[in-house]
Design a protein around this motif. Structure first.
Motif, PDB file in Angstrom:
ATOM      1  N   TYR A  55       0.827  -1.224   0.000  1.00 20.40           N
ATOM      2  CA  TYR A  55       0.000   0.000   0.000  1.00 20.40           C
ATOM      3  C   TYR A  55       0.854   1.265   0.000  1.00 20.40           C
ATOM      4  CZ  TYR A  55       0.762   0.593   5.044  1.00 20.40           C
ATOM      5  OH  TYR A  55       1.323   0.788   6.279  1.00 20.40           O
ATOM      6  N   ARG A  56       2.135   1.155   0.371  1.00 19.99           N
ATOM      7  CA  ARG A  56       3.030   2.309   0.310  1.00 19.99           C
ATOM      8  C   ARG A  56       3.853   2.336  -0.971  1.00 19.99           C
ATOM      9  NH1 ARG A  56       6.431   2.855   5.547  1.00 19.99           N
ATOM     10  NH2 ARG A  56       7.213   4.673   4.432  1.00 19.99           N
ATOM     11  N   PRO A  59       1.319   4.223  -6.086  1.00 16.54           N
ATOM     12  CA  PRO A  59       1.082   5.671  -6.035  1.00 16.54           C
ATOM     13  C   PRO A  59      -0.298   5.996  -5.491  1.00 16.54           C
ATOM     14  CG  PRO A  59       0.925   4.882  -8.283  1.00 16.54           C
ATOM     15  CD  PRO A  59       1.394   3.730  -7.462  1.00 16.54           C
ATOM     16  N   LYS A  60      -0.405   7.188  -4.911  1.00 16.63           N
ATOM     17  CA  LYS A  60      -1.687   7.625  -4.358  1.00 16.63           C
ATOM     18  C   LYS A  60      -2.589   8.057  -5.499  1.00 16.63           C
ATOM     19  CE  LYS A  60      -0.076  10.659  -1.296  1.00 16.63           C
ATOM     20  NZ  LYS A  60      -0.146  11.630  -0.207  1.00 16.63           N
ATOM     21  N   ARG A  61      -3.857   7.650  -5.425  1.00 14.46           N
ATOM     22  CA  ARG A  61      -4.793   8.049  -6.464  1.00 14.46           C
ATOM     23  C   ARG A  61      -5.939   8.888  -5.937  1.00 14.46           C
ATOM     24  NH1 ARG A  61      -6.930   3.533  -9.629  1.00 14.46           N
ATOM     25  NH2 ARG A  61      -8.397   5.144 -10.217  1.00 14.46           N
ATOM     26  N   GLY A  62      -6.383   8.614  -4.736  1.00 20.09           N
ATOM     27  CA  GLY A  62      -7.412   9.455  -4.123  1.00 20.09           C
ATOM     28  C   GLY A  62      -8.651   9.636  -4.966  1.00 20.09           C
TER      29      GLY A  62
END
Length: 150
Positions: A55-56, A59-62
């Motif tokens: 999960y780290r 990439p962040k998608r939000g």
């Protein structure tokens, strides 16, 4: 609502672990043998032994949609200010390419939408992907034109 005579069906006896061989849940109490998971106080949900967790690594998608439509919105009032500043000549045909060249809109925008907020005094020709009804009416009233691309 649950009637009282059906109550027994819903109340399930709690499994009492560690109460002897005969219970079927004695000795290791269904936890297997040895190891971290057999001990109490274990919380290793996403732990990967010191490796960077999945999960780290991702990439962040939000809340950013992947296929978002980059539509630039331009009001008639804004177009008039550009004409007053002489960024745009009143006789020219305004389209997304010319506005991108003059750096008046974002280069990543895919479509151009004309909205009818404010007044326009100059007679201009606009080529856009989308337009509001009020923008079309105001441009036709002063003698300008608005072509909508398919």
């Amino acid at each position: 609502m649950i009637s009282l005579n059906n109550r027994e069906k819903f109340i399930k006896a709690k499994i009492r672990v560690g109460r002897g061989i005969g219970s079927g849940k004695g000795k290791t109490s269904g936890r297997g043998v040895k190891g971290q998971k057999s001990r109490s106080g274990v919380a290793i949900k996403s732990f990967e032994g010191g490796q960077m967790p999945l999960y780290r690594r991702l990439p962040k998608r939000g809340f950013n949609p992947i296929s978002k439509k980059m539509v630039t919105v331009l009001n008639l009032q804004k177009i008039q200010t550009y004409i007053d500043k002489k960024s745009i000549k009143s006789g020219d045909t305004i389209n997304s390419e010319t506005l991108k060249k003059l750096k008046l809109i974002n280069k990543n925008s895919k479509k151009l939408k004309i909205l009818g907020t404010g007044e326009i005094k100059s007679k201009i020709n606009i080529e856009a992907d989308l337009a509001s009804k009020s923008a079309i009416e105001k441009l036709e009233k002063i003698g300008g034109s608005l072509q909508i691309k398919k």
